[in-house]
Design a protein around this motif. Structure first.
Motif, short mmCIF file in Angstrom:
data_model
loop_
_atom_site.label_atom_id
_atom_site.label_comp_id
_atom_site.label_asym_id
_atom_site.label_seq_id
_atom_site.Cartn_x
_atom_site.Cartn_y
_atom_site.Cartn_z
N ARG A 1 28.76 -5.25 6.16
CA ARG A 1 28.67 -4.83 7.57
C ARG A 1 29.50 -5.75 8.46
O ARG A 1 30.26 -5.27 9.32
N VAL A 2 29.36 -7.06 8.26
CA VAL A 2 30.12 -8.01 9.08
C VAL A 2 31.62 -7.85 8.84
O VAL A 2 32.42 -7.85 9.78
N THR B 1 25.99 -13.75 6.54
CA THR B 1 25.05 -12.64 6.59
C THR B 1 24.64 -12.28 8.02
O THR B 1 24.17 -11.16 8.25
N GLU B 2 24.80 -13.19 8.95
CA GLU B 2 24.34 -12.96 10.32
C GLU B 2 25.49 -12.74 11.30
O GLU B 2 25.32 -12.05 12.31
N ARG C 1 38.83 -18.49 19.00
CA ARG C 1 37.90 -18.02 17.98
C ARG C 1 36.87 -17.10 18.62
O ARG C 1 36.13 -17.52 19.52
N VAL C 2 36.79 -15.87 18.15
CA VAL C 2 35.85 -14.89 18.69
C VAL C 2 34.77 -14.64 17.65
O VAL C 2 35.05 -14.21 16.52
N ASN C 3 33.53 -14.92 18.02
CA ASN C 3 32.38 -14.75 17.13
C ASN C 3 31.66 -13.45 17.42
O ASN C 3 31.49 -13.06 18.59
N ILE C 4 31.23 -12.77 16.35
CA ILE C 4 30.39 -11.59 16.53
C ILE C 4 29.11 -11.77 15.72
O ILE C 4 29.09 -12.47 14.71
N HIS C 5 28.04 -11.10 16.17
CA HIS C 5 26.72 -11.24 15.55
C HIS C 5 26.13 -9.87 15.29
O HIS C 5 26.20 -8.98 16.16
N LEU C 6 25.52 -9.68 14.11
CA LEU C 6 24.73 -8.47 13.87
C LEU C 6 23.46 -8.56 14.69
O LEU C 6 22.81 -9.60 14.75
N GLU C 7 23.07 -7.44 15.27
CA GLU C 7 21.88 -7.44 16.12
C GLU C 7 20.60 -7.15 15.32
O GLU C 7 19.50 -7.27 15.86
N ASP C 8 20.75 -6.75 14.05
CA ASP C 8 19.54 -6.53 13.23
C ASP C 8 19.87 -6.81 11.77
O ASP C 8 20.98 -7.07 11.40
#
Length: 239
Positions: A100-101, A123-124, A232-239
């Protein structure tokens, strides 16, 4: 050479294989690996092996100098002998979150169409480093654009291109510091969307979800300065 079973179907969680070698460091080489080996910013898969009444936890998988994949046991233990048939079992939740990431990062490179200088996956969350002198002025708009692409539920698919064809289309390569592996005659491409709906096509050896909607909602986190020309651009899964 280890057969890359994870390339056949990224959703397979169990597979049979035969032990063909042990590495000097204590790794296990199989004739076919369901475990993705660390590379391209994506961590190696974890899980366990089963044979007879035995079970061995696998912490990760790495590439050997010979180009094979070695499974790394989580702790010192008796290894299955060469010639033993084993069942590979993935830690599916961890692998799926990596998928997913990873796919979300492909989409991030669409909403920020700048050269990529690095990246990593967990994973996150995940991150891409861009050749970007100034930080983006509107993170909220970027986040909305990213989630809009996810919500379109576009198909994610693979194709193959020859080394010569890739050399003639350098615009397909988004990464500046890491070049796709060439020399084997063909390079794997990952496309997002089909025909007139295709929004991305780039070389990649990792594992991805089948459709963007499977990613779920993501959030853009910190944008960090990493040198004069890098953000650096960080993204996060919301679930």
């Amino acid at each position: 050479m280890t057969e890359l079973l994870f390339r056949n179907d990224a959703y397979d969680t169990r597979a049979e294989a035969t032990v063909v070698a042990h590495t000097p460091e204590g790794g296990i080489v199989l004739d076919g690996s369901l475990f993705y080996a660390t590379g391209g910013g994506q961590p190696g898969d974890s899980g366990h092996l089963e044979w007879g009444e035995n079970s061995l936890k696998i912490a990760t998988a790495v590439k050997t100098l010979d180009g094979d994949i070695a499974l790394v046991p989580a702790e010192a233990a008796r290894l299955p002998d060469v010639g033993t048939q084993v069942t590979q079992v993935l830690d599916w939740d961890r692998r799926h979150r990596h998928m997913r990431v990873h796919t979300a990062l492909h989409l991030l490179s669409v909403v920020i169409p700048l050269p990529v200088t690095g990246g990593s996956i967990s994973t996150e969350k995940g991150r891409l480093d861009f050749d970007m002198p100034e930080a983006p002025s509107d993170k909220e708009t970027l986040e909305a654009q990213l989630n809009e692409l996810i919500d379109r539920d576009l198909e994610v698919h693979e194709s193959w291109i020859t080394d010569a064809e890739l050399a003639a289309k350098p615009e397909l390569v988004k990464t500046m510091s890491v070049k796709p592996p060439m020399g084997a005659g063909q390079v794997r491409l990952i496309g997002i969307g089909r025909d007139t709906d295709q929004i991305d096509l780039q070389p990649c050896g990792g594992t991805h979800v089948a459709r963007t909607g499977e990613i779920g909602r993501v959030r853009i986190g910190k944008v960090e300065k990493k040198g004069k020309q890098n953000r650096r651009v960080n993204i996060h899964l919301e679930d």
